[in-house]
Design a protein around this motif. Structure first.
Motif, PDB file in Angstrom:
ATOM      1  N   ARG A 287       0.835  -1.202   0.000  1.00 48.84           N
ATOM      2  CA  ARG A 287       0.000   0.000   0.000  1.00 48.84           C
ATOM      3  C   ARG A 287       0.876   1.260   0.000  1.00 48.84           C
ATOM      4  O   ARG A 287       0.570   2.238  -0.686  1.00 48.84           O
ATOM      5  CB  ARG A 287      -0.944   0.003   1.200  1.00 48.84           C
ATOM      6  N   ILE A 288       1.959   1.224   0.761  1.00 43.72           N
ATOM      7  CA  ILE A 288       2.867   2.375   0.810  1.00 43.72           C
ATOM      8  C   ILE A 288       3.518   2.589  -0.553  1.00 43.72           C
ATOM      9  O   ILE A 288       3.607   3.721  -1.039  1.00 43.72           O
ATOM     10  CB  ILE A 288       3.921   2.191   1.920  1.00 43.72           C
ATOM     11  N   ILE A 289       3.964   1.516  -1.183  1.00 46.16           N
ATOM     12  CA  ILE A 289       4.584   1.644  -2.503  1.00 46.16           C
ATOM     13  C   ILE A 289       3.603   2.275  -3.484  1.00 46.16           C
ATOM     14  O   ILE A 289       3.959   3.197  -4.234  1.00 46.16           O
ATOM     15  CB  ILE A 289       5.106   0.279  -2.998  1.00 46.16           C
ATOM     16  N   ALA A 290       2.347   1.828  -3.480  1.00 49.03           N
ATOM     17  CA  ALA A 290       1.337   2.398  -4.382  1.00 49.03           C
ATOM     18  C   ALA A 290       1.168   3.897  -4.116  1.00 49.03           C
ATOM     19  O   ALA A 290       1.113   4.697  -5.068  1.00 49.03           O
ATOM     20  CB  ALA A 290       0.009   1.664  -4.221  1.00 49.03           C
ATOM     21  N   GLU A 291       1.092   4.285  -2.848  1.00 44.63           N
ATOM     22  CA  GLU A 291       0.946   5.706  -2.500  1.00 44.63           C
ATOM     23  C   GLU A 291       2.174   6.507  -2.925  1.00 44.63           C
ATOM     24  O   GLU A 291       2.057   7.600  -3.475  1.00 44.63           O
ATOM     25  CB  GLU A 291       0.728   5.870  -0.994  1.00 44.63           C
ATOM     26  N   GLU A 292       3.350   5.976  -2.654  1.00 43.76           N
ATOM     27  CA  GLU A 292       4.586   6.685  -2.964  1.00 43.76           C
ATOM     28  C   GLU A 292       4.779   6.851  -4.473  1.00 43.76           C
ATOM     29  O   GLU A 292       5.294   7.863  -4.922  1.00 43.76           O
ATOM     30  CB  GLU A 292       5.793   5.976  -2.352  1.00 43.76           C
ATOM     31  N   LEU A 293       4.371   5.861  -5.249  1.00 39.72           N
ATOM     32  CA  LEU A 293       4.502   5.968  -6.696  1.00 39.72           C
ATOM     33  C   LEU A 293       3.567   7.026  -7.269  1.00 39.72           C
ATOM     34  O   LEU A 293       3.828   7.577  -8.338  1.00 39.72           O
ATOM     35  CB  LEU A 293       4.264   4.615  -7.363  1.00 39.72           C
ATOM     36  N   GLN A 294       2.501   7.328  -6.525  1.00 34.72           N
ATOM     37  CA  GLN A 294       1.586   8.401  -6.936  1.00 34.72           C
ATOM     38  C   GLN A 294       2.048   9.765  -6.416  1.00 34.72           C
ATOM     39  O   GLN A 294       1.558  10.790  -6.869  1.00 34.72           O
ATOM     40  CB  GLN A 294       0.169   8.118  -6.413  1.00 34.72           C
ATOM     41  N   GLY A 295       2.972   9.759  -5.460  1.00 39.77           N
ATOM     42  CA  GLY A 295       3.425  11.008  -4.830  1.00 39.77           C
ATOM     43  C   GLY A 295       4.892  11.258  -5.080  1.00 39.77           C
ATOM     44  O   GLY A 295       5.397  11.106  -6.191  1.00 39.77           O
ATOM     45  N   SER A 296       5.585  11.561  -3.995  1.00 44.06           N
ATOM     46  CA  SER A 296       6.984  11.977  -4.102  1.00 44.06           C
ATOM     47  C   SER A 296       7.947  10.815  -4.357  1.00 44.06           C
ATOM     48  O   SER A 296       9.033  11.022  -4.872  1.00 44.06           O
ATOM     49  CB  SER A 296       7.405  12.691  -2.817  1.00 44.06           C
ATOM     50  N   GLY A 297       7.575   9.624  -3.937  1.00 44.02           N
ATOM     51  CA  GLY A 297       8.451   8.473  -4.119  1.00 44.02           C
ATOM     52  C   GLY A 297       9.635   8.438  -3.180  1.00 44.02           C
ATOM     53  O   GLY A 297      10.581   7.680  -3.386  1.00 44.02           O
TER      54      GLY A 297
END
Length: 176
Positions: free
Chosen positions: A36-46
């Motif tokens: 879930r964190i990876i999905a969020e980070e790929l949509q944001g700052s990374g």
């Protein structure tokens, strides 16, 4: 938390597939914080991706796992966690060198937990799992040690069909 059941183990060992089967059978499942964190980070700052900043990633996984536990308390029946707090704490301890595991020893799951052993025949990398089998096995060994250190009764999942693995988990819990 007697109803909280941790399913952990080697990356690529079939945990998510097993959890999908448990969900199909009507049980509550809490998705892996890391994915879930990876999905969020790929949509944001990374910035908190495990291959960019493992410590920031593990910190986020800890916070998410704690929220997951609080939210899951209202669910009925068995609640199966795809990884969770112990996994996140072990990752943070490994990344930072800080003794994080012991700080969360009181945040219990069912005494019986299930570990997916390394299964090279089904291991695959993907966009979220970029590390190789060697790194996955090292992580598995750290997790085995962490759960053992915290006094969990570790049950190794058999290398069997998904249905057989789900039966194994549910039968083991029913015997307890």
């Amino acid at each position: 938390m007697h109803r909280f059941v941790a399913i952990s183990g080697c990356s690529g060992g079939g945990k998510s597939t097993l959890l999908a089967e448990l969900r199909r059978r009507g049980h509550a499942v809490v998705e892996e914080p890391g994915r879930r964190i990876i999905a969020e980070e790929l949509q944001g700052s990374g910035q908190a991706l495990p291959w960019v900043d493992i410590e920031a990633f593990a910190e986020r996984a800890m916070a998410m796992a704690l929220r997951d536990r609080a939210e899951a308390a209202s669910l009925p029946g068995w609640i199966f966690f795809d990884r969770g707090l112990i996994d996140a704490a072990a990752a943070l301890e490994h990344a930072s060198g800080r003794p994080v595991l012991q700080d969360h020893a009181s945040e219990r799951y069912n005494r019986r937990m299930f570990m997916a052993p390394p299964w090279p025949e089904i291991y695959e990398t993907d966009d979220d799992r970029q590390h190789g089998l060697k790194e996955a096995i090292a992580e598995y060994e750290r997790l085995l040690s962490a759960y053992d250190h915290l006094g969990y009764d570790i049950c190794l999942l058999p290398k069997a069909s998904v249905a057989e693995r789900a039966d194994f988990v549910l039968d083991t819990l029913a015997r307890d």
